[in-house]
Scaffold this motif. Structure first.
Motif, short mmCIF file in Angstrom:
data_model
loop_
_atom_site.label_atom_id
_atom_site.label_comp_id
_atom_site.label_asym_id
_atom_site.label_seq_id
_atom_site.Cartn_x
_atom_site.Cartn_y
_atom_site.Cartn_z
N LYS A 167 53.39 -13.00 -62.45
CA LYS A 167 53.95 -12.44 -63.68
C LYS A 167 54.10 -13.52 -64.76
O LYS A 167 53.75 -13.32 -65.92
N THR A 196 51.39 -5.39 -67.72
CA THR A 196 52.50 -5.17 -66.79
C THR A 196 52.01 -5.44 -65.37
O THR A 196 50.80 -5.55 -65.14
N ILE A 197 52.93 -5.53 -64.43
CA ILE A 197 52.54 -5.92 -63.07
C ILE A 197 53.45 -5.26 -62.04
O ILE A 197 54.64 -5.02 -62.32
#
Ligand code: GTP
Ligand code: MG
Length: 215
Positions: A165, A176-177
């Motif tokens: 991240k 996003t992750i």
């Protein structure tokens, strides 16, 4: 917003294209699933839609050799891309895919976002970085899946998540992750919520893309 809980459950195979020019009409909204060969793209798709047999999964990397296109109705699609970075695929085929993927990414107007699937044990390889960078530059949504998270115990999983991240933020401002396991079916809710929010963003492609309720 209408009730869209199960739009993924209605996914049907649409077509396999050897070339971008063979894909369905470039209208509506499309999300592509990209990632290194063997990262679990096809498994992710099958898990998301709840159908083990929809996209072909294989122990042999390089299995998906076509742009496989799936229909969710309402002119919404998912595209399972051939994996990049697998050494044993013959040079000629690799060059063909590289070329087609580039054309796809540059020209496909209905493309609104990419899911970048990575093996949590080998994240952010060169092509993953390029993909993230390119998506950011092109104003596309991108969502990283750290797949095969079942391979790590929770401490290691969290550490990998935080590290990727942090590093990812240097490449893309918007990506996003999440962690994911196609095998254990973990992370489906977060993934489907993310993709739904993309399909429902009225600013993408400037379309009225309100999704109909499941009958
Ligand atoms: N342990 C574990 N194995 C997984 C997971 N997801 C996929 N696999 C395995 O990884 C291998 C590759 O999966 P695929 O879904 O075919 O990968 P792909 O990215 O579509 O591969 P290509 O089409 O070759 O690019 C298969 O043996 C899967 O069973 C997961 O979450 N956990
Ligand atoms: Mg595949």
């Amino acid at each position: 917003m209408k009730n869209q809980k199960n739009i993924f459950g209605r996914t049907k195979f649409l077509t396999s294209a050897y070339k971008v020019s063979q894909l369905p009409d470039d209208t509506g909204l499309e999300i592509a699933i990209a990632g290194r060969s063997n990262a679990g793209k096809s498994t992710t798709l099958n898990t998301l839609v709840g159908n083990k047999k929809l996209a072909k999964v294989s122990k042999t990397p390089g299995r998906t050799q076509l742009l496989n296109c799936f229909d969710l109705g309402d002119n919404l699609r998912l595209v399972d891309l051939p994996g990049y970075g697998y050494a044993k695929v013959p040079k000629k085929i690799k060059a063909h895919w590289q070329h087609e993927i580039n054309i796809y990414l540059q020209q496909r107007k209905s493309l609104i976002g990419v899911v970048i699937v990575m093996d949590i044990r080998h994240p952010l390889k060169e092509f993953d970085r390029q993909f993230l960078h390119w998506a950011d530059q092109s104003g596309l949504y991108s969502h990283v899946l750290l797949n095969k998270s079942d391979k790590f115990k929770s401490g290691k999983r969290k550490a990998a998540f935080l590290e990727v991240k942090k590093e990812m933020a240097n490449i893309s401002r918007t990506a996003t992750i999440q962690t994911f396991s196609g095998l254990k079916k973990e992370g489906i809710e977060e993934l489907s919520k993310t993709l739904l929010s993309w399909y429902n963003d009225p600013s993408v492609a400037g379309l009225d893309n309100d999704i109909d309720e499941e009958e």
